[in-house]
Design a protein around this motif. Sequence first.
Motif, PDB file in Angstrom:
ATOM      1  N   GLU A  48       0.833  -1.203   0.000  1.00  0.00           N
ATOM      2  CA  GLU A  48       0.000   0.000   0.000  1.00  0.00           C
ATOM      3  C   GLU A  48       0.872   1.259   0.000  1.00  0.00           C
ATOM      4  O   GLU A  48       0.635   2.189  -0.779  1.00  0.00           O
ATOM      5  CB  GLU A  48      -0.911  -0.022   1.225  1.00  0.00           C
ATOM      6  N   GLY A  49       1.892   1.290   0.857  1.00  0.00           N
ATOM      7  CA  GLY A  49       2.800   2.431   0.909  1.00  0.00           C
ATOM      8  C   GLY A  49       3.581   2.604  -0.384  1.00  0.00           C
ATOM      9  O   GLY A  49       3.768   3.728  -0.868  1.00  0.00           O
ATOM     10  N   ALA A  50       4.045   1.507  -0.952  1.00  0.00           N
ATOM     11  CA  ALA A  50       4.812   1.568  -2.199  1.00  0.00           C
ATOM     12  C   ALA A  50       3.943   2.076  -3.343  1.00  0.00           C
ATOM     13  O   ALA A  50       4.406   2.871  -4.173  1.00  0.00           O
ATOM     14  CB  ALA A  50       5.387   0.193  -2.529  1.00  0.00           C
ATOM     15  N   LEU A  51       2.708   1.646  -3.400  1.00  0.00           N
ATOM     16  CA  LEU A  51       1.808   2.129  -4.452  1.00  0.00           C
ATOM     17  C   LEU A  51       1.601   3.632  -4.323  1.00  0.00           C
ATOM     18  O   LEU A  51       1.601   4.358  -5.325  1.00  0.00           O
ATOM     19  CB  LEU A  51       0.472   1.389  -4.395  1.00  0.00           C
ATOM     20  N   GLY A  52       1.441   4.105  -3.081  1.00  0.00           N
ATOM     21  CA  GLY A  52       1.286   5.540  -2.858  1.00  0.00           C
ATOM     22  C   GLY A  52       2.508   6.315  -3.309  1.00  0.00           C
ATOM     23  O   GLY A  52       2.398   7.364  -3.953  1.00  0.00           O
ATOM     24  N   SER A  53       3.692   5.793  -3.011  1.00  0.00           N
ATOM     25  CA  SER A  53       4.912   6.500  -3.411  1.00  0.00           C
ATOM     26  C   SER A  53       5.162   6.419  -4.918  1.00  0.00           C
ATOM     27  O   SER A  53       5.917   7.218  -5.467  1.00  0.00           O
ATOM     28  CB  SER A  53       6.125   5.974  -2.638  1.00  0.00           C
ATOM     29  N   LEU A  54       4.528   5.502  -5.587  1.00  0.00           N
ATOM     30  CA  LEU A  54       4.620   5.418  -7.045  1.00  0.00           C
ATOM     31  C   LEU A  54       3.569   6.286  -7.741  1.00  0.00           C
ATOM     32  O   LEU A  54       3.475   6.284  -8.970  1.00  0.00           O
ATOM     33  CB  LEU A  54       4.461   3.966  -7.508  1.00  0.00           C
ATOM     34  N   GLY A  55       2.767   6.999  -6.934  1.00  0.00           N
ATOM     35  CA  GLY A  55       1.792   7.913  -7.512  1.00  0.00           C
ATOM     36  C   GLY A  55       0.388   7.370  -7.647  1.00  0.00           C
ATOM     37  O   GLY A  55      -0.476   8.022  -8.223  1.00  0.00           O
ATOM     38  N   PHE A  56       0.133   6.194  -7.142  1.00  0.00           N
ATOM     39  CA  PHE A  56      -1.215   5.628  -7.201  1.00  0.00           C
ATOM     40  C   PHE A  56      -1.965   6.033  -5.934  1.00  0.00           C
ATOM     41  O   PHE A  56      -1.881   5.375  -4.899  1.00  0.00           O
ATOM     42  CB  PHE A  56      -1.159   4.100  -7.330  1.00  0.00           C
ATOM     43  N   SER A  57      -2.712   7.118  -6.019  1.00  0.00           N
ATOM     44  CA  SER A  57      -3.413   7.616  -4.843  1.00  0.00           C
ATOM     45  C   SER A  57      -4.766   6.920  -4.691  1.00  0.00           C
ATOM     46  O   SER A  57      -5.299   6.351  -5.648  1.00  0.00           O
ATOM     47  CB  SER A  57      -3.611   9.128  -4.951  1.00  0.00           C
ATOM     48  N   GLY A  58      -5.290   6.979  -3.486  1.00  0.00           N
ATOM     49  CA  GLY A  58      -6.610   6.413  -3.224  1.00  0.00           C
ATOM     50  C   GLY A  58      -6.618   4.911  -3.026  1.00  0.00           C
ATOM     51  O   GLY A  58      -7.677   4.298  -2.974  1.00  0.00           O
ATOM     52  N   VAL A  59      -5.455   4.282  -2.922  1.00  0.00           N
ATOM     53  CA  VAL A  59      -5.386   2.841  -2.677  1.00  0.00           C
ATOM     54  C   VAL A  59      -5.337   2.624  -1.172  1.00  0.00           C
ATOM     55  O   VAL A  59      -4.505   3.202  -0.482  1.00  0.00           O
ATOM     56  CB  VAL A  59      -4.151   2.210  -3.353  1.00  0.00           C
ATOM     57  N   ASP A  60      -6.243   1.797  -0.660  1.00  0.00           N
ATOM     58  CA  ASP A  60      -6.352   1.611   0.786  1.00  0.00           C
ATOM     59  C   ASP A  60      -6.676   0.153   1.088  1.00  0.00           C
ATOM     60  O   ASP A  60      -7.229  -0.556   0.254  1.00  0.00           O
ATOM     61  CB  ASP A  60      -7.455   2.529   1.318  1.00  0.00           C
ATOM     62  N   GLN A  61      -6.318  -0.283   2.256  1.00  0.00           N
ATOM     63  CA  GLN A  61      -6.654  -1.609   2.778  1.00  0.00           C
ATOM     64  C   GLN A  61      -6.153  -2.738   1.879  1.00  0.00           C
ATOM     65  O   GLN A  61      -6.882  -3.679   1.555  1.00  0.00           O
ATOM     66  CB  GLN A  61      -8.164  -1.730   3.001  1.00  0.00           C
ATOM     67  N   VAL A  62      -4.896  -2.662   1.463  1.00  0.00           N
ATOM     68  CA  VAL A  62      -4.296  -3.708   0.634  1.00  0.00           C
ATOM     69  C   VAL A  62      -4.053  -4.934   1.504  1.00  0.00           C
ATOM     70  O   VAL A  62      -3.498  -4.853   2.593  1.00  0.00           O
ATOM     71  CB  VAL A  62      -2.968  -3.222   0.006  1.00  0.00           C
ATOM     72  N   ARG A  63      -4.498  -6.089   1.035  1.00  0.00           N
ATOM     73  CA  ARG A  63      -4.267  -7.364   1.700  1.00  0.00           C
ATOM     74  C   ARG A  63      -3.610  -8.288   0.683  1.00  0.00           C
ATOM     75  O   ARG A  63      -4.066  -8.384  -0.448  1.00  0.00           O
ATOM     76  CB  ARG A  63      -5.583  -7.985   2.184  1.00  0.00           C
ATOM     77  N   GLN A  64      -2.555  -8.954   1.069  1.00  0.00           N
ATOM     78  CA  GLN A  64      -1.898  -9.880   0.154  1.00  0.00           C
ATOM     79  C   GLN A  64      -2.307 -11.300   0.520  1.00  0.00           C
ATOM     80  O   GLN A  64      -2.779 -11.565   1.608  1.00  0.00           O
ATOM     81  CB  GLN A  64      -0.387  -9.676   0.191  1.00  0.00           C
ATOM     82  N   GLY A  65      -2.141 -12.195  -0.424  1.00  0.00           N
ATOM     83  CA  GLY A  65      -2.512 -13.580  -0.187  1.00  0.00           C
ATOM     84  C   GLY A  65      -1.721 -14.518  -1.080  1.00  0.00           C
ATOM     85  O   GLY A  65      -0.711 -14.133  -1.669  1.00  0.00           O
ATOM     86  N   LYS A  66      -2.218 -15.740  -1.177  1.00  0.00           N
ATOM     87  CA  LYS A  66      -1.568 -16.768  -1.990  1.00  0.00           C
ATOM     88  C   LYS A  66      -2.607 -17.383  -2.916  1.00  0.00           C
ATOM     89  O   LYS A  66      -3.769 -17.511  -2.555  1.00  0.00           O
ATOM     90  CB  LYS A  66      -1.004 -17.885  -1.097  1.00  0.00           C
ATOM     91  N   VAL A  67      -2.154 -17.792  -4.099  1.00  0.00           N
ATOM     92  CA  VAL A  67      -3.016 -18.486  -5.061  1.00  0.00           C
ATOM     93  C   VAL A  67      -2.339 -19.790  -5.444  1.00  0.00           C
ATOM     94  O   VAL A  67      -1.146 -19.814  -5.755  1.00  0.00           O
ATOM     95  CB  VAL A  67      -3.260 -17.631  -6.325  1.00  0.00           C
ATOM     96  N   PHE A  68      -3.114 -20.878  -5.394  1.00  0.00           N
ATOM     97  CA  PHE A  68      -2.623 -22.194  -5.805  1.00  0.00           C
ATOM     98  C   PHE A  68      -3.506 -22.687  -6.947  1.00  0.00           C
ATOM     99  O   PHE A  68      -4.728 -22.754  -6.796  1.00  0.00           O
ATOM    100  CB  PHE A  68      -2.710 -23.209  -4.652  1.00  0.00           C
ATOM    101  N   ASP A  69      -2.914 -23.005  -8.086  1.00  0.00           N
ATOM    102  CA  ASP A  69      -3.623 -23.630  -9.198  1.00  0.00           C
ATOM    103  C   ASP A  69      -3.236 -25.103  -9.211  1.00  0.00           C
ATOM    104  O   ASP A  69      -2.047 -25.437  -9.225  1.00  0.00           O
ATOM    105  CB  ASP A  69      -3.257 -22.967 -10.526  1.00  0.00           C
ATOM    106  N   LEU A  70      -4.245 -25.966  -9.196  1.00  0.00           N
ATOM    107  CA  LEU A  70      -4.006 -27.411  -9.118  1.00  0.00           C
ATOM    108  C   LEU A  70      -4.815 -28.135 -10.184  1.00  0.00           C
ATOM    109  O   LEU A  70      -5.879 -27.664 -10.585  1.00  0.00           O
ATOM    110  CB  LEU A  70      -4.427 -27.959  -7.748  1.00  0.00           C
ATOM    111  N   ALA A  71      -4.325 -29.285 -10.610  1.00  0.00           N
ATOM    112  CA  ALA A  71      -5.063 -30.176 -11.494  1.00  0.00           C
ATOM    113  C   ALA A  71      -5.267 -31.486 -10.746  1.00  0.00           C
ATOM    114  O   ALA A  71      -4.303 -32.098 -10.283  1.00  0.00           O
ATOM    115  CB  ALA A  71      -4.311 -30.408 -12.791  1.00  0.00           C
ATOM    116  N   ILE A  72      -6.515 -31.893 -10.614  1.00  0.00           N
ATOM    117  CA  ILE A  72      -6.873 -33.142  -9.937  1.00  0.00           C
ATOM    118  C   ILE A  72      -7.144 -34.178 -11.020  1.00  0.00           C
ATOM    119  O   ILE A  72      -7.930 -33.936 -11.937  1.00  0.00           O
ATOM    120  CB  ILE A  72      -8.126 -32.950  -9.047  1.00  0.00           C
TER     121      ILE A  72
END
Length: 80
Positions: free
Chosen positions: A23-47
């Motif tokens: 969130e802080g990095a996006l703000g310093s890159l000029g992307f204003s109005g970005v709030d409440q950034v949450r990161q996560g993980k994605v797993f793609d699987l084939a069964i």
Amino acid sequence: MIKARVVVTLKNGVLDPQGKAIEGALGSLGFSGVDQVRQGKVFDLAIEHDDRAKAESDLTAMCEKLLANTVIENYTINLG
């Protein structure tokens, strides 16, 4: 064959320092109005079978045992 995507995110109320840093990095890159950034993980699987109910059951077990820390993380399973 069934393709699946598992998305793991932190539960609400759990501190997310990586999300805050993004969130802080996006703000310093000029992307204003970005709030409440949450990161996560994605797993793609084939069964390798075609039983959707068993695939969902297996994926739930995978999440509960390995892919997610269910104390602090939520997960969603999407079957393709």
